[in-house]
Structures are given as C-alpha cells and as structure tokens.
Design an enzyme around this catalytic site. Structure first.
Site, mmCIF file in Angstrom:
data_model
loop_
_atom_site.group_PDB
_atom_site.id
_atom_site.type_symbol
_atom_site.label_atom_id
_atom_site.label_comp_id
_atom_site.label_asym_id
_atom_site.label_seq_id
_atom_site.Cartn_x
_atom_site.Cartn_y
_atom_site.Cartn_z
ATOM 1 N N SER A 159 -9.838 1.911 2.671
ATOM 2 C CA SER A 159 -8.909 2.624 1.819
ATOM 3 C C SER A 159 -7.898 1.741 1.095
ATOM 4 C CB SER A 159 -8.149 3.661 2.649
ATOM 5 O OG SER A 159 -7.358 3.028 3.637
ATOM 6 N N SER A 209 -10.167 -0.518 6.822
ATOM 7 C CA SER A 209 -9.577 -0.389 5.484
ATOM 8 C C SER A 209 -8.895 -1.618 4.911
ATOM 9 C CB SER A 209 -8.575 0.752 5.472
ATOM 10 O OG SER A 209 -9.263 1.950 5.309
ATOM 11 N N LYS A 256 0.851 -1.203 0.000
ATOM 12 C CA LYS A 256 0.000 0.000 0.000
ATOM 13 C C LYS A 256 0.883 1.249 0.000
ATOM 14 C CE LYS A 256 -4.014 1.886 2.530
ATOM 15 N NZ LYS A 256 -4.923 1.688 3.667
#
Ligand code: GLN
Length: 449
Positions: free
Chosen positions: A124, A148, A49
């Site tokens: 997210s 997330s 990420k």
C-alpha cells in the site's frame, strides 16, 4: 536526486531549493505519488505516507471517510524525524487504510509506476516508493502490515525496510492491524535506509507494544564484509515467475562470491500464510475501523434520520469497496459461531509459522526470499481480490512472526526492463545482521537504476 546521506550536509537554503525541485518533478511526472505538498518545518524533506499523523496536516489514510480530518498531534516517528534534522514534506498516496497491494484503492486515484506508467507501483505504500524511485523524494516513510513497504520498493527498484515489530513506535500511525503494523523507511540505497531507520527507532512509552531494547546506531557501523549464514527456502521459490527465480539465482551467486554460506532449507506451512494473514488482519481491521463513526473523525453523512442512520450512511458513503470487504470478513471471523474455527485457529497457525522460522534461525543469520511472485502488474490486473491477496505470498508471514526484513533491487527483468527486488529477513531485533547482509548484497549485485 541527492541521497539522504548527502542531504545531511546541506544548508537550509540548499534544502529549500531541493524542496522546490521535488515539487516541480512531482508536478511534471504526474505519477500521483503525492496527495499534497504540506510542509512541517525546516530540515531534510521526508515524504510521509498519508496514514502517519503530522500535526496540523490533513491525514486521511487515502479514504473519503477521513476527508476534513486534521491531525492534532505528531506521530512519535515525526517527533523523532524533527529532532534528527529531518522534516515531513509531502503526503504520499497509498491504498485506502493501507489495505491493498497496488495503490489503486486510494480515494485520490491510482499512483503510477515510474518505470512504466501502465503498471502499478505496488502497495500500500505505493506513493512513497514511486516518489523515491522517480527522484520526487529523497526518502520516505511507509507502513508495512503484510508487505506494504517491501513490495512497492521491489516493484519500483528502491530499498524498503520493515523493522522488527516493536522496534518503531506505532503511536500516531492510523491502525490497520495492530499486531502486524510497523512504520519503516523507503530509500534510494541501503545506507540511507539505515540513516532513516536509526532516526525513527526506539522505545516509546506511548506505544504499549514498543520494545524497551537499546540498539547502537546502524549507520556508521554497517559491516558489509561480515560473513553470514544465509538460508534460501527451496520449496518457496517455484511459485515465483521465471524472472524472479532468475533474480534469486543471481543473488545466491553474488552472496556466495561475497563469501557467505548458503544453507538450503524448506518451510512447511507456507500454504497457510495467506489465509492466516487475511483472517488476523481483517479481524483487527474490523475492530480498528469501528472508530470511524461520523462523530469523532472526518466526514459525516448529511441529514441522517437518526443516530443509527448516521453511522450507517457515514460508513457506507465513506469507505471504499476493499475496506468494506475486509470489515465484513473481519466481523465474520470474529462472530461467535466462527471465532474458534477461524480467528482462534489462525492464531494457532501463526505460532506454527513462528516455530518454522525459529528452526531456520537456529542455524542461519538471514533468510533470502522473493518479495513478490512477479514484476509490477499492469494497472487493473489485480481487480480480483483473491488474485491480489495471493500476490502477498512472500511478505505476510514476516509480519505474522514480527521479524525485520529489507527489500532491495537485484536486477531488471530482461523483457520488460522492470526492477525485481528480493528481501533479506533476520531474527527479531537483529537489524544489525539485516543491514550487514543487505549492504553486502547491494554491493555484490551492483544494481543500476
Ligand atoms: N497487501 C496486504 C494487505 O492488503 C498488505 C498491506 C500492508 O502491508 N499494509 O493487507
């Protein structure tokens, strides 16, 4: 795509071919799950990420304000991956600074859901989940502040796990809300999840909130035949869509067939979860994001009139709308006139929520719960911020209390064919029970991808 377990026995040559294949698929699929194809060494490729530091990589939290920033060091999880024979490969798209539930607030544009390109992958960590679900990544790291990891895993039909707060080092994770953030794995199945979790967990003196508690490796020790007491929260479920309720019933039936005992319980403070989370998270975010001043990291506004104007213009130009909204809200709840009424009150409610969970865990090993109230929404459907915040109703309490939880796919929605996941939640630092229960549930529902 091959599983992480299968990848463990591949040669460097074979892994290089796999990396080329991942890149090819990502380009063909055009889901915008990757924001770059950076590589950091040999080893099993793990998608990272864009808020986790990898030395020499541009790391931006999918924000304009961090364009041009290059990470000078590795996050502890990255060091741990490298020593486990895995290597960062590719940067995953995400909501800006991990604030969001759809991956639409990224500076790089939205990521799409591989099951239906007109839908969001969740957020997210939407890039991580979309890539694993579409065979563009073997496994990925995400971060979970209020859902997330678990929620995009659920929307994309993959497995996502949030470890107990303190189990995985946050050193090198761009902070959103420091008392809630945890890094965790997104994988194709529960066993792979254990492999990646084992690789990244453990005490780290560089993170003062890291727990100094030993834990045996989970992989190789998962006991899917162990009989557990699993609580379901009856008053929690009626706000979910009918297809999520159906998945919940299906999972309960499957767990009973596996020989687990189902306990029917209720939680009384759930209506405060969202408000409490959005006060705590925005307060911490406002503080953490104060560091992006145009001097120390990333992008600087050009030709400012003076120092104050430099700060003002850099932040006005660099942050997106959702991030600005949260900085405003966070500073509001921390301001002297409102601190007691909002921030302090939220911290008190946080304790009440914890007490409620403790009561359930006095009797139960695990809790079964929805991850999100519906299947993945259409792109643009959650433009209204409050609607988006409400979609976090099943995930945020877990972070407020710091518990470990794992989301896994249960079934597909009969009309849209979209995946529906549920989560299991365990006591703090009882990841072993979490994986035992998850392996049993995975076997029992036999979800077909
Ligand atoms: N959707 C939640 C938020 O926007 C959770 C995000 C996260 O876990 N990083 O804050």
């Amino acid at each position: 795509m091959i599983t992480l377990k299968e990848a463990l026995s591949k040669s460097t040559q074979e892994l290089n071919e796999i990396k080329a294949e991942l890149k090819k698929r990502a380009n063909e699929n055009a889901l915008n799950a990757y924001v770059a194809f950076d590589e950091a060494g040999d080893g099993i490729p793990i998608l990272i990420k864009d808020n986790i530091q990898v030395k020499g990589w541009s790391v931006t939290g999918a924000s304009k304000i961090l364009q041009g920033y290059e990470s000078p060091y590795n996050a502890t999880v990255v060091e741990k991956l490298l020593s486990a024979g895995m290597a960062p490969f590719g940067r995953a798209n995400m909501d800006e600074f991990a604030m969001g539930s759809t991956t639409e607030s990224s500076y790089y544009g939205a990521t799409l859901n591989p099951h239906d390109k007109s839908r969001v992958p969740g957020g997210s960590s939407g890039g991580s989940a979309s890539a694993v679900a579409s065979g563009e990544a073997i496994a990925a790291l995400g971060s979970d502040t209020g859902g997330s990891i678990r929620q995009p895993a659920s929307y994309c039909g993959v497995v996502g796990m949030k470890p107990t707060y303190g189990r995985v080092s946050r050193f090198g994770l761009a902070s959103y809300a420091s008392s809630l953030d945890q890094i965790g794995p997104i994988t194709q199945n529960v066993e792979d999840c254990a492999i990646l979790y084992d690789a990244i967990k453990g005490y780290d003196p560089k993170d003062s909130t890291s727990a100094n508690l030993e834990e045996k490796p989970i992989f190789g020790n998962i006991n899917a035949d162990r009989k557990l007491k699993i609580a379901v929260i009856d008053n929690y479920i009626n706000e979910a869509s009918s297809s999520v309720q159906k998945a919940n019933e299906e999972a309960i039936r499957a767990l009973e067939l596996e020989g687990h005992t189902i306990l029917h319980r209720s939680l009384s403070n759930t209506k405060y979860d969202i408000a409490t989370y959005y006060i705590v998270a925005t307060a911490e975010a406002a503080t953490n994001l104060a560091r992006y001043d145009g001097i120390r990291y990333g992008r600087r506004s050009q030709e400012p009139k003076n120092l104050e104007d430099l700060y003002y213009r850099t932040r006005s130009e660099g942050f997106g709308e959702e991030v600005k909204r949260r900085i405003l809200l966070g500073n509001f709840v921390l301001s002297s006139g409102y601190y007691d009424a909002y921030y302090l009150k939220a911290q008190k409610v946080r304790h009440l929520i914890k007490d409620e969970f403790n009561k359930i865990f006095a009797e139960a090993d695990l809790i079964l719960s929805p991850v999100a109230p519906s299947i993945a929404p259409k792109l643009g459907a959650l433009e209204e911020p409050l609607e988006m915040y409400k979609s976090d109703m099943y995930t945020v309490a877990i972070n407020l209390v710091g518990l470990p939880a794992i989301s896994l796919p249960i079934m597909k929605d009969s009309s849209s064919n979209m995946p529906i996941g549920l989560q299991l939640i365990a006591k703090a630092f009882d990841e072993k029970s979490l994986f035992d229960g998850a392996a049993s549930l995975e076997r029992a529902v036999n979800y077909s991808h």
